[in-house]
Design a protein around this motif. Sequence first.
Motif, short mmCIF file in Angstrom:
data_model
loop_
_atom_site.label_atom_id
_atom_site.label_comp_id
_atom_site.label_asym_id
_atom_site.label_seq_id
_atom_site.Cartn_x
_atom_site.Cartn_y
_atom_site.Cartn_z
N MET A 116 0.85 -1.20 0.00
CA MET A 116 0.00 0.00 0.00
C MET A 116 0.88 1.25 0.00
O MET A 116 1.87 1.32 0.72
CB MET A 116 -0.90 -0.01 1.24
CG MET A 116 -1.75 1.23 1.41
SD MET A 116 -3.01 1.08 2.70
CE MET A 116 -2.01 0.79 4.15
N GLN A 117 0.51 2.21 -0.82
CA GLN A 117 1.26 3.46 -0.91
C GLN A 117 0.65 4.54 -0.04
O GLN A 117 -0.57 4.69 0.04
CB GLN A 117 1.31 3.95 -2.35
CG GLN A 117 2.60 3.60 -3.05
CD GLN A 117 2.87 4.50 -4.25
OE1 GLN A 117 2.01 5.26 -4.69
NE2 GLN A 117 4.06 4.42 -4.80
N LYS B 97 0.99 8.71 0.49
CA LYS B 97 1.52 9.93 -0.10
C LYS B 97 1.58 11.03 0.95
O LYS B 97 0.63 11.24 1.71
CB LYS B 97 0.65 10.38 -1.27
CG LYS B 97 1.19 11.62 -2.01
CD LYS B 97 0.19 12.19 -2.99
CE LYS B 97 -0.08 11.25 -4.14
NZ LYS B 97 -1.00 11.88 -5.14
N TYR C 135 -3.73 8.13 2.67
CA TYR C 135 -3.88 6.69 2.49
C TYR C 135 -4.94 6.43 1.43
O TYR C 135 -5.74 7.33 1.12
CB TYR C 135 -4.33 6.04 3.81
CG TYR C 135 -3.24 5.90 4.85
CD1 TYR C 135 -2.64 4.67 5.09
CD2 TYR C 135 -2.85 6.98 5.63
CE1 TYR C 135 -1.65 4.52 6.07
CE2 TYR C 135 -1.86 6.86 6.60
CZ TYR C 135 -1.28 5.62 6.80
OH TYR C 135 -0.29 5.47 7.75
N ALA D 62 7.65 2.76 6.84
CA ALA D 62 7.67 2.39 5.42
C ALA D 62 8.58 1.19 5.21
O ALA D 62 9.40 0.84 6.07
CB ALA D 62 8.15 3.57 4.58
N LYS D 63 8.45 0.55 4.05
CA LYS D 63 9.29 -0.61 3.75
C LYS D 63 10.76 -0.24 3.68
O LYS D 63 11.63 -1.03 4.04
CB LYS D 63 8.82 -1.25 2.44
CG LYS D 63 7.49 -1.98 2.57
CD LYS D 63 7.11 -2.69 1.27
CE LYS D 63 5.82 -3.49 1.45
NZ LYS D 63 5.40 -4.18 0.21
N GLU D 64 11.06 0.99 3.23
CA GLU D 64 12.45 1.41 3.09
C GLU D 64 13.06 1.84 4.42
O GLU D 64 14.27 2.02 4.54
CB GLU D 64 12.57 2.57 2.10
CG GLU D 64 11.92 3.86 2.55
CD GLU D 64 11.98 4.93 1.48
OE1 GLU D 64 12.64 5.95 1.73
OE2 GLU D 64 11.39 4.74 0.40
N SER E 42 6.05 9.75 -1.96
CA SER E 42 5.28 8.51 -1.80
C SER E 42 6.13 7.43 -1.19
O SER E 42 7.32 7.29 -1.53
CB SER E 42 4.73 8.05 -3.15
OG SER E 42 3.74 8.94 -3.63
N GLU F 198 5.99 3.19 0.25
CA GLU F 198 5.29 1.92 0.33
C GLU F 198 5.35 1.42 1.76
O GLU F 198 6.42 1.44 2.39
CB GLU F 198 5.96 0.89 -0.61
CG GLU F 198 5.14 -0.34 -0.88
CD GLU F 198 3.98 -0.08 -1.83
OE1 GLU F 198 3.00 -0.86 -1.74
OE2 GLU F 198 4.05 0.85 -2.63
#
Length: 286
Positions: free
Chosen positions: A1-2, A4, A31, A184-186, A283, A285
């Motif tokens: 899911m992104q 912003k 969201y 976030a994933k990062e 943005s 993820e």
Amino acid sequence: MQVKITNVYTNKGQKELHLKGAWGNSFLIEYPDDKILFDLGWKGKIFLQNLTHLGHSPNEISSVVFSHGHRDHTGSLPLFLKNRTITKPLSIYGHPSMTEPKKQKILGPIQLNMTYPNMDQIDPNKYQVHLNTDPVEIHDKLWTTGEILKRKEKDGTKKGLIHKINNTWKRDPLLDDLSLILEAKEGLIIIGGCMHAGLLNTIEHVHDQFKASGKKISTIIGGTHLFTSSPEDIDAIMQKIENKYQIEHFYLNHCTGTNAQTKFKEKFGSERVSSCPVGTQLSFEI
């Protein structure tokens, strides 16, 4: 899911996009199923104009989180609520001391009122206030830092920032200062309104808050209250960030100041450091 993140209000606008700048800060966290605002800036008309030009309406916002009680982050609240026409109340999150009387000394006897706006003329059914010193999960993987008490490094308080406590005006420790964290994933994304608690103290707090998860801080967004810091202090802060945290990206605005932004770009390079004017969109993820 992104998710912003868009800057809606800060010192630097973008005239070519019809987005105005004014002192303060506001971020929209979007969201797929919800929209949340972090701070609202000072001047309600400018805030609402920017929000509209960016394609959003006050009725679409479910929650507002305030970084602290200063007027340049909360001032647009009454006009924002007046422009909401839906019956569902707006959820407002912040620290218990964000509504206390606050002022800023400018010159001699001149003092600027920085207190959270008066809400006497606003229908109380339009909003619900949630005040907490602990971290709060506002939405999926979006947290407040809660109160940042551990301040080993210099913070963003000063003699000119005062608050009224026990009927006496004293230097304000700004215990109401908080930031947001997006998992976030990062990595962890820290979004700051002003970071009066101090940039390094905020980073250390977030590091400790998520230590058990093993997630590292990847990005800093927003105000970092370095505009009154000396070049030597900024150099020391950058060195500690690089030595201990290796943060990959910085999107800086508001009270960071142009000198600090310039030094960050010189130290880390323009690929890692960018300004964050009104209209900036990022943005992530999750």
